[in-house]
Design a protein around this motif. Sequence first.
Motif, mmCIF file in Angstrom:
data_model
loop_
_atom_site.group_PDB
_atom_site.id
_atom_site.type_symbol
_atom_site.label_atom_id
_atom_site.label_comp_id
_atom_site.label_asym_id
_atom_site.label_seq_id
_atom_site.Cartn_x
_atom_site.Cartn_y
_atom_site.Cartn_z
ATOM 1 N N ARG A 78 -6.508 1.447 -7.234
ATOM 2 C CA ARG A 78 -6.907 0.083 -6.861
ATOM 3 C C ARG A 78 -8.398 -0.133 -7.089
ATOM 4 N NH1 ARG A 78 -3.372 -4.192 -6.229
ATOM 5 N NH2 ARG A 78 -1.355 -3.153 -6.099
ATOM 6 N N VAL A 118 -5.936 9.650 -3.880
ATOM 7 C CA VAL A 118 -5.024 9.200 -2.807
ATOM 8 C C VAL A 118 -4.524 10.354 -1.932
ATOM 9 C CG1 VAL A 118 -4.284 7.057 -3.941
ATOM 10 C CG2 VAL A 118 -2.949 9.140 -4.289
ATOM 11 N N THR A 171 -7.364 11.459 0.447
ATOM 12 C CA THR A 171 -7.594 10.460 1.506
ATOM 13 C C THR A 171 -6.436 10.496 2.506
ATOM 14 O OG1 THR A 171 -8.775 9.110 -0.112
ATOM 15 C CG2 THR A 171 -8.152 8.034 1.940
ATOM 16 N N ILE A 196 5.791 1.503 1.464
ATOM 17 C CA ILE A 196 6.098 2.748 0.741
ATOM 18 C C ILE A 196 6.184 2.436 -0.760
ATOM 19 C CG2 ILE A 196 8.665 2.711 0.746
ATOM 20 C CD1 ILE A 196 6.347 5.728 1.463
ATOM 21 N N GLY A 240 3.314 2.788 -2.646
ATOM 22 C CA GLY A 240 1.900 2.859 -3.015
ATOM 23 C C GLY A 240 1.444 4.307 -3.113
ATOM 24 N N GLY A 241 0.299 4.512 -3.765
ATOM 25 C CA GLY A 241 -0.237 5.866 -3.947
ATOM 26 C C GLY A 241 -0.505 6.551 -2.620
ATOM 27 N N ALA A 263 0.693 5.717 0.303
ATOM 28 C CA ALA A 263 1.932 5.808 1.077
ATOM 29 C C ALA A 263 2.812 6.969 0.607
ATOM 30 C CB ALA A 263 2.695 4.481 0.989
ATOM 31 N N ASN A 266 8.586 -4.231 1.538
ATOM 32 C CA ASN A 266 9.190 -5.540 1.232
ATOM 33 C C ASN A 266 10.254 -5.409 0.162
ATOM 34 O OD1 ASN A 266 7.833 -7.412 2.757
ATOM 35 N ND2 ASN A 266 6.048 -7.389 1.399
ATOM 36 N N ASN A 267 10.287 -4.267 -0.492
ATOM 37 C CA ASN A 267 11.038 -4.117 -1.727
ATOM 38 C C ASN A 267 12.159 -3.086 -1.532
ATOM 39 O OD1 ASN A 267 11.754 -3.046 -4.279
ATOM 40 N ND2 ASN A 267 9.811 -3.741 -5.177
ATOM 41 N N LYS A 277 12.255 0.139 -3.613
ATOM 42 C CA LYS A 277 11.341 1.221 -3.202
ATOM 43 C C LYS A 277 11.944 1.993 -2.025
ATOM 44 C CE LYS A 277 7.154 -1.190 -4.715
ATOM 45 N NZ LYS A 277 5.763 -1.547 -4.405
ATOM 46 N N ALA A 335 -6.730 -2.489 2.993
ATOM 47 C CA ALA A 335 -6.308 -3.757 3.602
ATOM 48 C C ALA A 335 -5.739 -4.660 2.508
ATOM 49 C CB ALA A 335 -7.500 -4.410 4.303
ATOM 50 N N MET A 336 -4.638 -4.188 1.906
ATOM 51 C CA MET A 336 -4.060 -4.911 0.770
ATOM 52 C C MET A 336 -3.646 -6.334 1.129
ATOM 53 S SD MET A 336 -4.051 -2.639 -1.662
ATOM 54 C CE MET A 336 -3.391 -3.856 -2.723
ATOM 55 N N ALA A 362 -10.477 6.121 7.329
ATOM 56 C CA ALA A 362 -11.090 7.123 6.434
ATOM 57 C C ALA A 362 -11.314 6.447 5.094
ATOM 58 C CB ALA A 362 -10.195 8.341 6.266
ATOM 59 N N HIS A 371 5.426 -0.256 -8.939
ATOM 60 C CA HIS A 371 5.402 1.199 -9.071
ATOM 61 C C HIS A 371 5.811 1.891 -7.767
ATOM 62 C CE1 HIS A 371 1.593 -0.060 -7.367
ATOM 63 N NE2 HIS A 371 1.297 1.182 -7.030
HETATM 64 N N1 LIG Z 1 -10.743 6.756 -0.284
HETATM 65 C C1 LIG Z 1 -10.339 5.544 0.036
HETATM 66 O O1 LIG Z 1 -10.951 4.854 0.814
HETATM 67 C C2 LIG Z 1 -9.082 5.003 -0.569
HETATM 68 C C3 LIG Z 1 -8.344 5.807 -1.439
HETATM 69 C C4 LIG Z 1 -7.188 5.269 -2.002
HETATM 70 C C5 LIG Z 1 -6.797 3.967 -1.690
HETATM 71 N N2 LIG Z 1 -7.546 3.215 -0.831
HETATM 72 C C6 LIG Z 1 -7.144 1.833 -0.506
HETATM 73 O O2 LIG Z 1 -5.850 1.884 0.081
HETATM 74 C C7 LIG Z 1 -5.075 0.762 -0.328
HETATM 75 C C8 LIG Z 1 -3.766 1.230 -0.993
HETATM 76 O O3 LIG Z 1 -4.099 1.985 -2.154
HETATM 77 P P1 LIG Z 1 -2.935 2.586 -3.036
HETATM 78 O O4 LIG Z 1 -3.562 3.501 -4.008
HETATM 79 O O5 LIG Z 1 -1.852 3.100 -2.167
HETATM 80 O O6 LIG Z 1 -2.460 1.257 -3.799
HETATM 81 P P2 LIG Z 1 -1.057 0.933 -4.499
HETATM 82 O O7 LIG Z 1 -0.512 2.165 -5.113
HETATM 83 O O8 LIG Z 1 -1.275 -0.233 -5.376
HETATM 84 O O9 LIG Z 1 -0.116 0.521 -3.287
HETATM 85 C C9 LIG Z 1 -0.328 -0.659 -2.556
HETATM 86 C C10 LIG Z 1 0.786 -0.770 -1.522
HETATM 87 O O10 LIG Z 1 0.496 -1.845 -0.628
HETATM 88 C C11 LIG Z 1 1.686 -2.570 -0.371
HETATM 89 N N3 LIG Z 1 1.348 -3.968 -0.123
HETATM 90 C C12 LIG Z 1 1.695 -4.656 0.964
HETATM 91 N N4 LIG Z 1 1.171 -5.876 0.955
HETATM 92 C C13 LIG Z 1 0.493 -5.985 -0.182
HETATM 93 C C14 LIG Z 1 -0.251 -7.041 -0.756
HETATM 94 N N5 LIG Z 1 -0.396 -8.214 -0.146
HETATM 95 N N6 LIG Z 1 -0.812 -6.825 -1.973
HETATM 96 C C15 LIG Z 1 -0.664 -5.636 -2.608
HETATM 97 N N7 LIG Z 1 0.019 -4.594 -2.082
HETATM 98 C C16 LIG Z 1 0.589 -4.772 -0.882
HETATM 99 C C17 LIG Z 1 2.573 -2.362 -1.589
HETATM 100 O O11 LIG Z 1 3.883 -2.205 -1.134
HETATM 101 P P3 LIG Z 1 5.040 -3.286 -1.367
HETATM 102 O O12 LIG Z 1 4.889 -3.784 -2.777
HETATM 103 O O13 LIG Z 1 6.250 -2.497 -1.117
HETATM 104 O O14 LIG Z 1 4.769 -4.348 -0.345
HETATM 105 C C18 LIG Z 1 2.116 -1.029 -2.160
HETATM 106 O O15 LIG Z 1 2.986 -0.008 -1.710
HETATM 107 C C19 LIG Z 1 -5.982 -0.046 -1.263
HETATM 108 O O16 LIG Z 1 -6.625 -1.035 -0.488
HETATM 109 C C20 LIG Z 1 -6.993 0.962 -1.749
HETATM 110 O O17 LIG Z 1 -8.222 0.384 -2.134
HETATM 111 C C21 LIG Z 1 -8.674 3.709 -0.261
#
Ligand SMILES: NC(=O)c1ccc[n+]([C@@H]2O[C@H](COP(=O)([O-])OP(=O)(O)OC[C@H]3O[C@@H](n4cnc5c(N)ncnc54)[C@H](OP(=O)(O)O)[C@@H]3O)[C@@H](O)[C@H]2O)c1
Length: 344
Positions: A42, A150, A153, A175, A177-178, A180, A199-200, A203, A266-267, A289, A334
């Motif tokens: 992201r 991911v 973290t 679930i 997401g990376g 998750a 929501n899906n 998944k 905070a997606m 974190a 994904h």
């Molecule tokens: N070191 C760090 O601080 C760190 C490291 C990694 C990630 N993060 C943060 O953690 C968050 C998730 O990262 P990720 O890598 O898991 O991302 P990702 O793979 O794109 O997954 C995002 C997840 O959020 C869910 N989701 C729910 N509401 C959403 C919305 N309104 N828009 C988009 N997605 C939504 C999606 O699930 P559904 O489609 O099933 O709803 C999806 O499973 C991001 O904000 C990212 O910046 C922080």
Amino acid sequence: MKAVRIHTFGGSDALRYEECVEPPLRHPANVRVKLFAAAVNRLDIDLRNGGAEQFSLPGIPGCDGAGRIEVIGSAVKHLKPGDAVCIYPFTSCGQCDLCVVEDYALCTSKRILSERESGTYAEYITLPARSCFPVPLGFSFEQAAAFPLVYSTAWRLLMIQAKITPGETVLIRGIGGGIATAALQIAASIGARLIVSSNNEEKLTKARALGVELTINDRTMDLVKTVRSLTGKRGIDVVVDCIGGAEWVKSLATLARGGRLVTCGAMGGPNSVTDLRRIFWNHLKLCGASRATRQEFRALLNFFDSSGVKPIIDTVYPLKEAAKAQALMEARHHFGKIVLRIDG
Ligand SMILES: NC(=O)c1ccc[n+]([C@@H]2O[C@H](COP(=O)([O-])OP(=O)(O)OC[C@H]3O[C@@H](n4cnc5c(N)ncnc54)[C@H](OP(=O)(O)O)[C@@H]3O)[C@@H](O)[C@H]2O)c1
Ligand SMILES: [Zn+2]
């Protein structure tokens, strides 16, 4: 070398696959790595959209990568050309009042690779030797590039912040997401009882195929009522919520007395309304974190080596199709990580 660069902020068409100069080895403690894989995060999309001040143009995104050491600086002793490495994606200043007491995760000048220097969407990268760690046993370069940001973290969230223990009930929101899917694998290996939501429905089906028995469809089911019924009214010990927004209130409402909520994203939006009484009445803990330390990264590598767990990869694209890879992430289709294969 070939790399994907951003010249102007914008949509996925702002990613240009092009020829550029190989990064020089500027410091004796640095190494040059020939990369064979990178992963999409992201953060890369935020940088591309212009959502991060620290990214200068033209710039190469990407903080996750794996490859082989090609050249080492004169001060590097623990690595040699040909070593297979994955990259620890965080840096800390080493000088602030938190770094001097080795509290590196809380460094006031912390940053993630690609924020102020070239990232991993490229054939080569130079970086400090201390950011290179051995590829976990039996991992391909694609698997070794998929996990660092991911999984480390998620490791800190669950193992250091929430301190999960076997038998605890862990609810993972969104679930697929990376973060998750990393949390799913780590919590399952610890012996937690898992509940996942999305929501899906597709998944959720994939999560069931991985052995998760309890799944909740956020679109068609009432999360709080379903959790109460699945847990005999007790509630959840640890919730992993990277959605925030309106979902945050529901996540809090699922917690058992003494429960912990962990977050790193905070997606669904950064603002939420919280009934503070719920927190003190129920002795809840909220844990955040935004990075993991080198020590925690090392512990994660040991976990991979001893458990045999391998990161979940959804799709692999060639580097030149980075725009397609990011578009897939933005479409939220994904389940697990999206990886870029770097040939050459
Ligand atoms: N070191 C760090 O601080 C760190 C490291 C990694 C990630 N993060 C943060 O953690 C968050 C998730 O990262 P990720 O890598 O898991 O991302 P990702 O793979 O794109 O997954 C995002 C997840 O959020 C869910 N989701 C729910 N509401 C959403 C919305 N309104 N828009 C988009 N997605 C939504 C999606 O699930 P559904 O489609 O099933 O709803 C999806 O499973 C991001 O904000 C990212 O910046 C922080
Ligand atoms: Zn510092």
